[in-house]
Write a protein that holds these residues in place. Structure first.
Motif, PDB file in Angstrom:
ATOM      1  N   VAL A   2      -5.501   5.551  18.789  1.00 11.22           N
ATOM      2  CA  VAL A   2      -4.236   4.878  18.472  1.00 11.22           C
ATOM      3  C   VAL A   2      -4.487   3.687  17.559  1.00 11.22           C
ATOM      4  N   VAL A   3      -5.526   2.917  17.847  1.00 15.40           N
ATOM      5  CA  VAL A   3      -5.843   1.745  17.022  1.00 15.40           C
ATOM      6  C   VAL A   3      -6.215   2.181  15.613  1.00 15.40           C
ATOM      7  N   ARG A   4      -6.989   3.257  15.509  1.00 13.69           N
ATOM      8  CA  ARG A   4      -7.386   3.753  14.187  1.00 13.69           C
ATOM      9  C   ARG A   4      -6.173   4.201  13.380  1.00 13.69           C
ATOM     10  N   ARG A   5      -5.203   4.825  14.030  1.00 11.40           N
ATOM     11  CA  ARG A   5      -3.980   5.244  13.325  1.00 11.40           C
ATOM     12  C   ARG A   5      -3.129   4.047  12.924  1.00 11.40           C
ATOM     13  N   VAL A   6      -3.066   3.034  13.781  1.00 12.26           N
ATOM     14  CA  VAL A   6      -2.302   1.824  13.448  1.00 12.26           C
ATOM     15  C   VAL A   6      -2.937   1.131  12.253  1.00 12.26           C
ATOM     16  N   VAL A   7      -4.263   1.026  12.232  1.00 11.31           N
ATOM     17  CA  VAL A   7      -4.942   0.409  11.092  1.00 11.31           C
ATOM     18  C   VAL A   7      -4.672   1.217   9.827  1.00 11.31           C
ATOM     19  N   TYR A   8      -4.663   2.543   9.939  1.00  9.32           N
ATOM     20  CA  TYR A   8      -4.362   3.401   8.785  1.00  9.32           C
ATOM     21  C   TYR A   8      -2.968   3.097   8.235  1.00  9.32           C
ATOM     22  N   ARG A   9      -2.002   2.947   9.132  1.00  8.40           N
ATOM     23  CA  ARG A   9      -0.626   2.684   8.690  1.00  8.40           C
ATOM     24  C   ARG A   9      -0.448   1.273   8.139  1.00  8.40           C
ATOM     25  N   LEU A  10      -1.289   0.341   8.560  1.00  3.84           N
ATOM     26  CA  LEU A  10      -1.155  -1.043   8.115  1.00  3.84           C
ATOM     27  C   LEU A  10      -1.967  -1.369   6.861  1.00  3.84           C
ATOM     28  N   LEU A  11      -2.723  -0.417   6.336  1.00  2.00           N
ATOM     29  CA  LEU A  11      -3.582  -0.696   5.181  1.00  2.00           C
ATOM     30  C   LEU A  11      -2.807  -1.299   4.012  1.00  2.00           C
ATOM     31  N   PHE A  12      -1.771  -0.652   3.582  1.00  2.00           N
ATOM     32  CA  PHE A  12      -1.065  -1.101   2.385  1.00  2.00           C
ATOM     33  C   PHE A  12       0.004  -2.157   2.660  1.00  2.00           C
ATOM     34  N   PRO A  13       0.716  -2.106   3.799  1.00  5.72           N
ATOM     35  CA  PRO A  13       1.631  -3.229   4.065  1.00  5.72           C
ATOM     36  C   PRO A  13       0.899  -4.567   4.196  1.00  5.72           C
ATOM     37  N   LEU A  14      -0.264  -4.575   4.833  1.00  4.30           N
ATOM     38  CA  LEU A  14      -0.999  -5.832   4.958  1.00  4.30           C
ATOM     39  C   LEU A  14      -1.681  -6.228   3.647  1.00  4.30           C
ATOM     40  N   ALA A  15      -1.879  -5.284   2.748  1.00  6.19           N
ATOM     41  CA  ALA A  15      -2.414  -5.636   1.423  1.00  6.19           C
ATOM     42  C   ALA A  15      -1.401  -6.491   0.668  1.00  6.19           C
TER      43      ALA A  15
END
Length: 185
Positions: A2-15
């Protein structure tokens, strides 16, 4: 997972969000408008571009796209980087800035290394599949046999005629026979 998927989804918004966070909190709210604001105004787009490139390298890996999750090490490195950038918005300590720079460079090279490693592994697997296919194709071809001793001749057989239907022949020359009166048809 779950954490790995959340990090995947946050890659570009947090950029986008983290450089804006650093610009607004350090450049506007805490340090005020002045020379330091101009420094943050230059650093924020560079940080945005660096985070975008890191995210692109990570997403470029086929394994990440298939799973829609980053690797565990990607999640650790990005989590540490994001925490340091969040802290940089609150505290203007040189150690935090140095840690942020080192983590950005480290995350870039780590993402590039993982991309090359996964690409090499996939290419090797594809080449092994090709080698196995070719070895199987070679194994299916019977080995050459020893010549047989001559056999007595068989009586000649009549060839069987086969009706294949209508045949259309296309040529590049006009092969139409001339009309009886001598004019072409």
């Amino acid at each position: 997972m779950v954490v790995r998927r959340v990090v995947y989804r946050l890659l570009f918004p947090l950029a986008v969000a983290l450089p804006v966070w650093v610009l607004v909190t350090r450049g506007v709210l805490l340090d005020g408008i002045g020379w330091s604001f101009l420094g943050y105004l230059v650093v924020s787009p560079i940080l945005f571009f660096a985070l975008l490139v890191i995210g692109g390298l990570i997403v470029w890996r086929p394994g990440v796209r298939q799973e829609r999750a980053v690797s565990l090490w990607d999640a650790v490195v990005l989590g540490a980087l994001w925490l340091v950038l969040l802290a940089a918005g609150f505290v203007a300590h040189p150690a935090i800035v140095a840690a942020a720079v080192l983590l950005v460079l480290g995350a870039f090279w780590f993402a590039a290394w993982e991309l090359v490693t996964e690409s090499r592994r996939r290419l090797k697997a594809a080449m092994d599949d090709i080698d196995a296919t070719l070895a199987g194709a070679r194994a299916s071809v019977p080995p050459p046999q020893q010549p047989r001793p001559p056999q007595p001749p068989r009586p000649p057989q009549q060839p069987q005629s086969v009706d294949i239907g209508e045949v259309i022949v296309v040529t590049s020359k006009d092969v139409t026979p001339p009309a009886p009166d001598g004019r072409a048809s």
